[in-house]
Design a protein around this motif. Structure first.
Motif, PDB file in Angstrom:
ATOM      1  N   LEU A  19     -36.524   9.961  24.957  1.00 44.56           N
ATOM      2  CA  LEU A  19     -36.329  11.094  25.724  1.00 44.56           C
ATOM      3  C   LEU A  19     -36.610  12.382  24.884  1.00 44.56           C
ATOM      4  CD1 LEU A  19     -35.025  11.069  28.739  1.00 44.56           C
ATOM      5  CD2 LEU A  19     -32.909  11.992  27.373  1.00 44.56           C
ATOM      6  N   GLU A  20     -37.243  13.349  25.574  1.00 49.71           N
ATOM      7  CA  GLU A  20     -37.388  14.752  24.847  1.00 49.71           C
ATOM      8  C   GLU A  20     -35.808  15.399  25.134  1.00 49.71           C
ATOM      9  OE1 GLU A  20     -40.944  16.876  25.227  1.00 49.71           O
ATOM     10  OE2 GLU A  20     -40.054  18.612  24.409  1.00 49.71           O
ATOM     11  N   GLY A  21     -35.166  15.824  24.278  1.00 45.84           N
ATOM     12  CA  GLY A  21     -34.039  16.666  24.372  1.00 45.84           C
ATOM     13  C   GLY A  21     -33.029  16.979  23.466  1.00 45.84           C
ATOM     14  N   ASP A  22     -31.961  17.260  23.566  1.00 47.12           N
ATOM     15  CA  ASP A  22     -30.847  17.483  22.577  1.00 47.12           C
ATOM     16  C   ASP A  22     -29.584  16.479  22.506  1.00 47.12           C
ATOM     17  OD1 ASP A  22     -28.632  18.808  21.333  1.00 47.12           O
ATOM     18  OD2 ASP A  22     -28.789  20.682  22.494  1.00 47.12           O
ATOM     19  N   ILE A  23     -29.576  15.919  21.528  1.00 48.54           N
ATOM     20  CA  ILE A  23     -28.678  14.894  21.203  1.00 48.54           C
ATOM     21  C   ILE A  23     -27.289  15.066  21.562  1.00 48.54           C
ATOM     22  CG2 ILE A  23     -28.391  14.899  18.858  1.00 48.54           C
ATOM     23  CD1 ILE A  23     -28.862  11.763  18.792  1.00 48.54           C
ATOM     24  N   THR A  24     -26.784  16.322  21.516  1.00 49.87           N
ATOM     25  CA  THR A  24     -25.326  16.952  21.646  1.00 49.87           C
ATOM     26  C   THR A  24     -25.076  16.724  22.988  1.00 49.87           C
ATOM     27  OG1 THR A  24     -26.035  19.235  21.811  1.00 49.87           O
ATOM     28  CG2 THR A  24     -25.534  18.382  19.499  1.00 49.87           C
ATOM     29  N   LYS A  25     -26.140  16.708  23.841  1.00 48.60           N
ATOM     30  CA  LYS A  25     -25.659  16.712  25.427  1.00 48.60           C
ATOM     31  C   LYS A  25     -25.526  15.441  25.984  1.00 48.60           C
ATOM     32  CE  LYS A  25     -26.631  21.484  26.098  1.00 48.60           C
ATOM     33  NZ  LYS A  25     -26.429  21.947  24.758  1.00 48.60           N
ATOM     34  N   GLN A  26     -25.786  14.304  25.215  1.00 42.30           N
ATOM     35  CA  GLN A  26     -25.791  12.941  25.633  1.00 42.30           C
ATOM     36  C   GLN A  26     -24.613  12.500  26.051  1.00 42.30           C
ATOM     37  OE1 GLN A  26     -29.125  11.773  26.376  1.00 42.30           O
ATOM     38  NE2 GLN A  26     -29.705  13.883  25.641  1.00 42.30           N
ATOM     39  N   ALA A  30     -21.839   6.578  21.846  1.00 38.10           N
ATOM     40  CA  ALA A  30     -22.076   7.192  20.364  1.00 38.10           C
ATOM     41  C   ALA A  30     -23.262   7.886  20.158  1.00 38.10           C
ATOM     42  CB  ALA A  30     -21.841   6.125  19.192  1.00 38.10           C
ATOM     43  N   ILE A  31     -23.236   8.935  19.580  1.00 36.93           N
ATOM     44  CA  ILE A  31     -24.560   9.459  19.252  1.00 36.93           C
ATOM     45  C   ILE A  31     -24.865   9.243  17.773  1.00 36.93           C
ATOM     46  CG2 ILE A  31     -24.760  11.342  20.996  1.00 36.93           C
ATOM     47  CD1 ILE A  31     -23.846  13.460  18.987  1.00 36.93           C
ATOM     48  N   VAL A  32     -25.862   9.300  17.461  1.00 35.09           N
ATOM     49  CA  VAL A  32     -25.867   9.066  15.789  1.00 35.09           C
ATOM     50  C   VAL A  32     -26.233  10.390  15.234  1.00 35.09           C
ATOM     51  CG1 VAL A  32     -27.315   7.782  13.957  1.00 35.09           C
ATOM     52  CG2 VAL A  32     -26.705   6.812  15.929  1.00 35.09           C
ATOM     53  N   ASN A  33     -25.844  10.921  14.064  1.00 35.59           N
ATOM     54  CA  ASN A  33     -26.094  12.148  13.391  1.00 35.59           C
ATOM     55  C   ASN A  33     -26.678  11.656  11.967  1.00 35.59           C
ATOM     56  OD1 ASN A  33     -26.005  14.348  12.155  1.00 35.59           O
ATOM     57  ND2 ASN A  33     -23.734  14.390  11.440  1.00 35.59           N
ATOM     58  N   ALA A  34     -27.970  12.439  11.753  1.00 37.44           N
ATOM     59  CA  ALA A  34     -28.702  12.456  10.555  1.00 37.44           C
ATOM     60  C   ALA A  34     -27.854  13.202   9.594  1.00 37.44           C
ATOM     61  CB  ALA A  34     -30.261  12.762  10.822  1.00 37.44           C
ATOM     62  N   ALA A 124     -27.133   6.824  21.309  1.00 39.46           N
ATOM     63  CA  ALA A 124     -28.376   7.647  21.141  1.00 39.46           C
ATOM     64  C   ALA A 124     -28.868   8.090  19.755  1.00 39.46           C
ATOM     65  CB  ALA A 124     -28.164   9.064  21.969  1.00 39.46           C
ATOM     66  N   PHE A 125     -30.029   7.910  19.179  1.00 37.01           N
ATOM     67  CA  PHE A 125     -30.487   8.289  17.956  1.00 37.01           C
ATOM     68  C   PHE A 125     -31.303   9.421  17.958  1.00 37.01           C
ATOM     69  CE2 PHE A 125     -29.884   3.840  17.130  1.00 37.01           C
ATOM     70  CZ  PHE A 125     -29.362   3.636  16.044  1.00 37.01           C
ATOM     71  N   PRO A 126     -31.260  10.231  16.850  1.00 35.34           N
ATOM     72  CA  PRO A 126     -32.271  11.157  16.641  1.00 35.34           C
ATOM     73  C   PRO A 126     -33.488  10.474  15.805  1.00 35.34           C
ATOM     74  CG  PRO A 126     -30.333  11.560  15.150  1.00 35.34           C
ATOM     75  CD  PRO A 126     -30.195  10.268  15.926  1.00 35.34           C
ATOM     76  N   SER A 127     -34.319  11.475  15.601  1.00 37.26           N
ATOM     77  CA  SER A 127     -35.366  11.063  14.544  1.00 37.26           C
ATOM     78  C   SER A 127     -34.907  11.329  13.092  1.00 37.26           C
ATOM     79  CB  SER A 127     -36.599  11.630  14.794  1.00 37.26           C
ATOM     80  OG  SER A 127     -37.612  11.003  13.983  1.00 37.26           O
ATOM     81  N   ILE A 128     -34.346  10.180  12.647  1.00 35.13           N
ATOM     82  CA  ILE A 128     -33.541  10.254  11.383  1.00 35.13           C
ATOM     83  C   ILE A 128     -34.728  10.520  10.011  1.00 35.13           C
ATOM     84  CG2 ILE A 128     -32.286   9.019   9.340  1.00 35.13           C
ATOM     85  CD1 ILE A 128     -31.137   7.407  11.858  1.00 35.13           C
ATOM     86  N   SER A 129     -34.509  11.404   9.171  1.00 36.51           N
ATOM     87  CA  SER A 129     -35.353  11.684   8.125  1.00 36.51           C
ATOM     88  C   SER A 129     -36.531  12.519   8.390  1.00 36.51           C
ATOM     89  CB  SER A 129     -35.312  10.504   7.260  1.00 36.51           C
ATOM     90  OG  SER A 129     -34.698  10.293   6.561  1.00 36.51           O
ATOM     91  N   PHE A 163     -33.665   7.041  22.154  1.00 37.90           N
ATOM     92  CA  PHE A 163     -34.321   8.163  21.108  1.00 37.90           C
ATOM     93  C   PHE A 163     -34.118   9.424  21.884  1.00 37.90           C
ATOM     94  CE2 PHE A 163     -35.298   4.122  19.438  1.00 37.90           C
ATOM     95  CZ  PHE A 163     -35.160   4.341  17.960  1.00 37.90           C
ATOM     96  N   VAL A 164     -33.227  10.259  21.213  1.00 38.36           N
ATOM     97  CA  VAL A 164     -33.376  11.634  21.571  1.00 38.36           C
ATOM     98  C   VAL A 164     -33.919  12.632  20.985  1.00 38.36           C
ATOM     99  CG1 VAL A 164     -31.962  13.619  22.735  1.00 38.36           C
ATOM    100  CG2 VAL A 164     -31.247  11.130  22.942  1.00 38.36           C
ATOM    101  N   LEU A 165     -35.336  12.910  21.273  1.00 34.80           N
ATOM    102  CA  LEU A 165     -36.448  13.591  20.233  1.00 34.80           C
ATOM    103  C   LEU A 165     -36.392  14.909  20.736  1.00 34.80           C
ATOM    104  CD1 LEU A 165     -38.602  10.588  20.645  1.00 34.80           C
ATOM    105  CD2 LEU A 165     -36.994  10.962  18.768  1.00 34.80           C
TER     106      LEU A 165
END
Ligand code: ADP
Length: 192
Positions: A19-26, A30-34, A124-129, A163-165
């Motif tokens: 999904l394209e978006g903002d992970i903080t809104k999910q 749990a949301i994963v923090n990089a 929900a994961f962001p794109s880590i690293s 995956f929230v990208l």
């Protein structure tokens, strides 16, 4: 014949989606923090999560004694919709260092293990690293997806991994990687 690119697949009973978006809104378990290894906040997605969760999040991460690269630790979500935050630390990119892809895979795997241990079924994961840590998207996206899919394939612990990208280039890299994995494993990955 070209197979259409997929943004969503089913792996046993788990949906994996991009999904394209903002992970903080999910609105997920749990949301994963990089994060970085200090767990004391930073820029990018880490800064956005701390701003959205409020100062109580930093108060809790301060008590955790940091986190090693490739490991993950759980906190509450405070003002977020998500009930929990899983803080993981991806590697700083270093070309030709064989440890780096292993650490990236470990960040995804450990995040899922922490979720499973706490009964968290939607993540929900962001794109880590691939931001400040400089991991090329073309290399990181296949590692991220393969690790998550291999990890959840062995279990029946999750309902949905999202995956929230944050930008179109990241969505494109992950979409290509998911498409390639789906073609390779057409027996176990079903586009939906
Ligand atoms: P790292 O240090 O692990 O590279 P960054 O936060 O710098 O972490 O970047 C990781 C990815 O998170 C990048 O693709 C960046 O664009 C993205 N990102 C930044 N803010 C958000 C957000 N609010 N939601 C989702 N992804 C985000």
């Amino acid at each position: 014949m070209m197979t259409p690119m997929s943004h969503r697949v089913q792996v046993k009973n788990t949906i994996v989606e991009l999904l394209e978006g903002d992970i903080t809104k999910q609105d997920v378990g749990a949301i994963v923090n990089a994060a970085n290894s200090s767990l004391l906040g930073g820029g990018g997605v880490d800064g956005a999560i701390h701003r959205a969760a409020g100062p109580e999040l930093l108060a809790e991460t301060k008590t955790l004694g940091g986190c090693q690269t490739g490991d993950a630790k759980l906190t509450g979500g405070y003002k977020l919709k998500a009930q929990y935050v899983i803080h993981t630390v991806g590697p700083i990119y270093q070309a030709h260092d064989p440890l780096v892809p292993k650490q990236l895979a470990s960040a995804y795997r450990r995040s899922l293990e922490v979720a499973e241990a706490n009964g968290i079924r939607t993540i929900a994961f962001p794109s880590i690293s691939t931001g400040a840590y400089g991991y090329p998207l073309k290399e990181a996206a296949p590692i991220a997806l393969k690790t998550v899919i291999d990890t959840i394939r062995e279990r029946d612990s999750f309902d949905r991994i999202r995956f929230v990208l944050f930008d179109p280039q990241t969505v494109e890299a992950y979409t290509r990687a998911l498409d390639q994995l789906t073609q390779l494993h057409s027996d176990s990955l079903k586009p939906i």
